[in-house]
Write an enzyme that holds these catalytic residues in place. Structure first.
Site, PDB file in Angstrom:
ATOM      1  N   ARG A 161       0.822  -1.212   0.000  1.00 59.12           N
ATOM      2  CA  ARG A 161       0.000   0.000   0.000  1.00 59.12           C
ATOM      3  C   ARG A 161       0.857   1.265   0.000  1.00 59.12           C
ATOM      4  O   ARG A 161       0.444   2.296  -0.542  1.00 59.12           O
ATOM      5  CB  ARG A 161      -0.940   0.000   1.208  1.00 59.12           C
ATOM      6  CG  ARG A 161      -2.089  -0.965   1.003  1.00 59.12           C
ATOM      7  CD  ARG A 161      -2.984  -1.036   2.212  1.00 59.12           C
ATOM      8  NE  ARG A 161      -4.229  -1.708   1.860  1.00 59.12           N
ATOM      9  CZ  ARG A 161      -5.069  -2.218   2.742  1.00 59.12           C
ATOM     10  NH1 ARG A 161      -4.802  -2.123   4.037  1.00 59.12           N
ATOM     11  NH2 ARG A 161      -6.172  -2.805   2.349  1.00 59.12           N
ATOM     12  N   GLY A 187      -9.213  -8.510   0.391  1.00 66.50           N
ATOM     13  CA  GLY A 187      -7.887  -8.513   1.006  1.00 66.50           C
ATOM     14  C   GLY A 187      -7.263  -9.894   1.013  1.00 66.50           C
ATOM     15  O   GLY A 187      -6.091 -10.073   0.648  1.00 66.50           O
ATOM     16  N   GLY A 245     -13.511  -4.168   1.122  1.00 62.93           N
ATOM     17  CA  GLY A 245     -14.852  -3.729   1.537  1.00 62.93           C
ATOM     18  C   GLY A 245     -15.439  -2.724   0.572  1.00 62.93           C
ATOM     19  O   GLY A 245     -16.607  -2.822   0.185  1.00 62.93           O
ATOM     20  N   LYS A 301     -17.448 -16.249   5.038  1.00 64.39           N
ATOM     21  CA  LYS A 301     -18.847 -16.143   5.441  1.00 64.39           C
ATOM     22  C   LYS A 301     -19.782 -15.765   4.301  1.00 64.39           C
ATOM     23  O   LYS A 301     -19.576 -14.780   3.613  1.00 64.39           O
ATOM     24  CB  LYS A 301     -18.965 -15.126   6.570  1.00 64.39           C
ATOM     25  CG  LYS A 301     -18.378 -15.693   7.817  1.00 64.39           C
ATOM     26  CD  LYS A 301     -18.410 -14.849   9.080  1.00 64.39           C
ATOM     27  CE  LYS A 301     -19.359 -13.726   9.205  1.00 64.39           C
ATOM     28  NZ  LYS A 301     -18.793 -12.638  10.012  1.00 64.39           N
TER      29      LYS A 301
END
Ligand code: ADP
Ligand code: MG
Length: 408
Positions: free
Chosen positions: A39, A365, A389, A207
């Protein structure tokens, strides 16, 4: 929807002006060592462009989740030390975010110098739900830029957050998309409008509840959704199969059944694995075997077996779909790739993405980490999204405050 770009700002002229840049310097640390500087490297070009053009650059960023007060372990110090090593310009870190140190150092910048302000989340107002509190913090950030400042948002990973350094500052300064944000938006737009077909989406991860909203929005948009990862067991349960000790979100079964019902009308096909790798327990060295997806409880481990990867037949079938596609979006590993024995499905998908003529996007990620851990290069993919996200929320069709505030 159009936003002004960094290049437009540079063309307007930035020499001597204070430019506030929101970067994503949220890197993983081991003590004070940066363990992955991806990053930082990704943030460097925008800062460098501004510095080269003579701007006095003020960088804001967050690291980790401090609770609105300074905490040494969340200091940007290690990230800024790494930035300084990579940078051809002068970089300093303020001891605070909008306090005495920030003001003094900002005041002494020369053209082309860069000052990083300490972790914006050391101030509770950054993430406050109260518009007035965030606004007051944004005012203090903006004040550091004097009377001819501008704002550049280069932190794509934070655009889904209505935070002071992402949203409120952009309401108070002339604002521009940094190159990282610009590229992400261009790529994501290709996944939502005039998408080249066949459009294949590969979904995995842990999930199913994390991915339901995106599945909902993809029904009718994607031609095919390939289901892997921990969420595949909720799909198997939804079509009536037993999944033994595998990850199962029982409360989501009706939702998945509803999607399966709506899918054919919407013109989207779900592909659920026909074989899975079942293990005796959740461990790198667990005993394991491949079984049919409708017979998981018949493995040698009976009702205690846990599915940790898609099987080789399914992996090959998924790879065929990917190779026949024109557009592929992948989010979520196919199995517990962190354990070598259960990384086969994820590796097969990554490999297929490198071989297809399709435009390929990897989001998430852990998915990005997976392709790198498995030895693939970023350049083998069309695009690897920096914001897990944020990219999912974009594909869910949600309004992203940090993007819409840049529109005019
Ligand atoms: P991303 O960050 O790419 O969006 P997620 O955070 O949703 O991905 O999920 C990543 C995690 O899912 C990985 O740590 C992986 O080990 C886990 N996972 C994948 N398949 C399974 C499975 N069958 N059972 C349990 N966990 C799984
Ligand atoms: Mg994740």
């Amino acid at each position: 929807m159009t936003s002004h770009t960094l290049n437009e700002l540079i063309a307007e002229g930035v020499r001597g002006r204070y430019i506030l840049v929101r970067s994503d310097l949220n890197v993983p640390l081991d003590g004070s060592t940066v363990t992955d500087d991806g990053r930082i490297k990704a943030s460097l070009p925008v800062i460098e462009k501004l510095s080269d053009a003579g701007a006095r650059v003020l960088v804001t960023a967050h690291l980790g989740r401090p609770k609105g007060t300074p905490e040494a372990k969340y200091s940007l110090k290690p990230a800024v030390a790494r930035l300084a090593e990579l940078a051809p310009f002068k970089v300093q870190l303020a001891d605070d975010t909008v306090g005495g140190s920030a003001k003094e150092l900002a005041g002494s910048l020369d053209d082309g110098d860069v000052l990083v302000l300490e972790n914006v989340r050391f101030d509770a107002r950054e993430t406050s739900k109260d518009d007035a509190e965030r606004g007051a913090f944004a005012d203090e950030l903006v004040a550091l830029t004097g009377d001819n400042g501008a704002y550049v948002d280069d932190a794509f990973g934070a655009v889904h957050r209505k935070h002071a350094s992402v949203y409120d500052v952009a309401t108070k300064l002339p604002s521009y998309q940094g190159d990282l944000v610009h590229t992400e938006v261009e790529v994501l737009r290709k996944l939502t409008t005039d998408t080249q077909r066949p459009y294949v989406v590969v979904l995995g991860g842990s999930k199913v509840s994390d991915k339901l909203a995106v599945i909902d929005n993809l029904l009718g948009k994607a031609d095919t959704i390939l289901v892997g990862g921990g969420m595949l067991f909720t799909f198997l349960a939804a079509v009536g199969h037993k999944v033994a000790g595998s990850l199962l979100e029982a409360d989501q079964i009706p939702v998945v059944q509803d999607y399966l019902k709506r899918a054919s009308d919407a013109g989207t096909a779900f592909v659920i694995p026909t074989d899975v790798v079942v293990a005796s327990r959740f461990a790198a060295d667990a005993e394991h075997e491949v079984v049919a997806a409708d017979a998981i409880e018949d493995s040698s481990f009976g009702a205690s077996g846990i599915g940790l990867d898609i099987g080789p037949v399914s992996a090959a079938a998924f790879a065929e779909q990917i190779k026949a596609a024109k557009t592929v979006f992948w989010n979520g590993p196919m199995g517990v790739f962190e354990f070598e024995a259960f990384s086969g499905g994820t590796r097969a998908i990554a490999q297929a993405l490198t071989e297809t003529p399709a435009f390929t996007v990897v989001g998430g990620g852990d998915s990005a980490a997976a392709v790198r851990t498995l030895g693939f290069e970023d350049s083998q993919f069309g695009h690897i999204s920096t914001g897990g996200g944020a990219s999912l929320e974009y594909l869910e069709g949600k309004d992203l405050p940090g993007l819409s505030v840049l529109d005019r």
